[in-house]
Write a protein that holds these residues in place. Sequence first.
Motif, short mmCIF file in Angstrom:
data_model
loop_
_atom_site.label_atom_id
_atom_site.label_comp_id
_atom_site.label_asym_id
_atom_site.label_seq_id
_atom_site.Cartn_x
_atom_site.Cartn_y
_atom_site.Cartn_z
N VAL A 38 -48.15 -81.00 16.00
CA VAL A 38 -46.85 -81.35 15.76
C VAL A 38 -46.98 -82.79 16.02
CG1 VAL A 38 -44.40 -81.47 16.60
CG2 VAL A 38 -45.48 -79.29 16.03
N TYR A 39 -47.18 -83.32 17.33
CA TYR A 39 -47.44 -84.80 17.49
C TYR A 39 -48.33 -85.58 16.20
CZ TYR A 39 -44.53 -84.48 21.61
OH TYR A 39 -43.47 -84.30 22.45
N PHE A 41 -48.77 -84.45 13.42
CA PHE A 41 -47.99 -84.43 12.19
C PHE A 41 -46.77 -85.44 12.07
CE2 PHE A 41 -43.91 -82.30 10.21
CZ PHE A 41 -44.28 -82.60 8.82
N LEU A 42 -45.96 -85.45 13.20
CA LEU A 42 -45.10 -86.68 13.50
C LEU A 42 -45.75 -87.98 13.42
CD1 LEU A 42 -42.87 -85.17 15.99
CD2 LEU A 42 -42.37 -85.18 13.57
N TYR A 43 -46.82 -88.21 13.97
CA TYR A 43 -47.41 -89.70 14.17
C TYR A 43 -48.33 -90.30 13.00
CZ TYR A 43 -44.84 -90.76 18.48
OH TYR A 43 -43.72 -90.96 18.94
N LEU A 44 -48.84 -89.20 12.24
CA LEU A 44 -50.07 -89.52 11.47
C LEU A 44 -49.63 -90.38 10.34
CD1 LEU A 44 -53.03 -88.95 10.74
CD2 LEU A 44 -52.22 -87.21 9.17
N PRO A 45 -48.31 -90.05 9.80
CA PRO A 45 -47.77 -91.08 8.43
C PRO A 45 -47.33 -92.44 9.01
CG PRO A 45 -46.61 -88.82 8.80
CD PRO A 45 -47.36 -88.83 9.76
N ILE A 46 -46.96 -92.40 10.35
CA ILE A 46 -46.39 -93.90 10.87
C ILE A 46 -47.86 -94.55 11.32
CG2 ILE A 46 -45.71 -95.06 13.21
CD1 ILE A 46 -43.70 -92.44 13.30
#
Lengths: 294, 286
Positions: A38-39, A41-46
């Motif tokens: 989940v982390y 997933f949340l940070y990869l695009p950023i």
Amino acid sequence: MTETSTMVPHVPAAGGRRLPAPRILLRTGALCLVTAMVYVFLYLPIIHIGLGSASRNTNFPYPPHWAFKAYADLFANALYRTALGNSILLGLGSAVLTVTMSTMAMIGVLRFAGRHARIFILLFVAPLFVAEVLVGISSLVLSGLFLGLPGNLFSAMLANSVHCFAYALLIMATQLYRYDWRLDEAAMVFGATPAQTFWLVTLPLIWPGLLGAFLISFILSFNNLEISFYLLGATPTLPSVAWGALRYGVKPELFALATLVNLTVLAGLAGMYVAMARGWAKFGHRPERGAAVG
Amino acid sequence: MTRKRLAGLAFLGIPTVYLLAFFVLPLLSMAVLSLWRTENYHIIREASLGNFATLLTEPAYRTFLMRSVVMALSVSALCIAISWPVAYAIMLYGGRYKLMFSLALAVPFLTGEVLRVIALQGLLGPMGIINATLIRMGAAPLRFLMYSNVASAVGLVYLYLPISITVIYLSLSNSDARLVDAAKIFGASPVQAFFQVTWPLNLFGTMIAAVLCFIPCLSTTLVPRFLGGPDGTLYGMALSQQFGESGTWALGAAMGVVLFAVSIAATALAFRLDLRRTGYSGLGRS
């Protein structure tokens, strides 16, 4: 106020059936794997757009060829500078109004509402359950159609602060719920005026909650589009300019802008983390209530 | 005594007036407008239920609403399903880094929808990280991730996962761990303890998390516009078009009233749970 929960010492799970060791390992592994994913997933695009914004090969920056043209373009563009100023004004105005109102509301509920507390809480958290876009269009209908007022920064501030109000209220609730009002009464008994009591006793004790509520309201209003869009009129803010640019395709400048905002938010929260970890401020967070799932 | 009453009046009265003026009154004026109609960009002030009739009879609007409800339901269910293990893991294994993990969720949440949609383009778009990697490796790009309802759903999960994890985490950290210990001491297996103690105690928090995902998903305008495909128009997007391109404000207001009614119905349904039986600890006990 103090119920049994704080009076009775914590009983460790000594007895009872425990899972056999391999199954505990399996459970731990599965939970940690999901969390890690989940982390990511949340940070990869950023991280992806962060790398993309700072390299020549914007679309696939692995490995990145460092170049900061996107940032240079961003700073050279006067529209973004105006928009940044407007966004900061919008965030500040909305945050000041939100914090004032939510603090008054929460003090009112805790100290003066008595048996009507439930009704007031229902009204005060209602904005949480109404979609942002509805706050936006309904404010537009009232001010634009019924009152005939043109949209500007001020109307956007008001509508944004309504949306942030419920979030700020929850933060103030965690801060004020544990506040000992006898301190205020003591100050009054010794001759302080209500204003003195507030400035010298209450404020120094509740400032972390106020700061937390202020930061959250500022950031939410600063970045808001769905409410502001309908109320800004012709005033550009960062999200509205970014939205306008996004309609004509994603550009490296937008990656750079998003990265800068991400870094600012990250720095702010890192500051809060350090302050809380060092015990300078709690921001309504209660570490002593940590161990709740056993 | 009178002084206290005066203070109470000020502390409760001012925020109440503020919310009535800037929150309730706008919603009421939207309801009034929904009864009027728009002709050639002019508002005709005659009360009728014509807009609602249009919404009922025009199949497009029903499709948009149904599609949005299905999308919002599946996204909330996904968010809850993902949030529980994550919140539980932070609670169990977070140790002294619990705070860092929970604050780390706020960074994506606080960055604003537009900038996060830009970030999602970096993930899902035709040039995004997934498809670019596949192309580099010589594979075909995944078509279903580009401008489709799946992409919208992934985008919405991305947007609202932080808030649902945070709400469930707060609920878990507010529930009383000693009850689980007690259940185990009296011989409950960990699975029994979870389903008979932890889950019902945190059902209310879970419901709040679901509603806080459901409502913004129902009304989202940006995600379907930039990630959804040609058959991906959602209700919120159609609603915002009434106030933008097509200029039919009265119909848009009626759509807003319907959206409001659906959100209130969803909230009421979630809150019908008996709060005392779920053991919800309110604003937190001291």
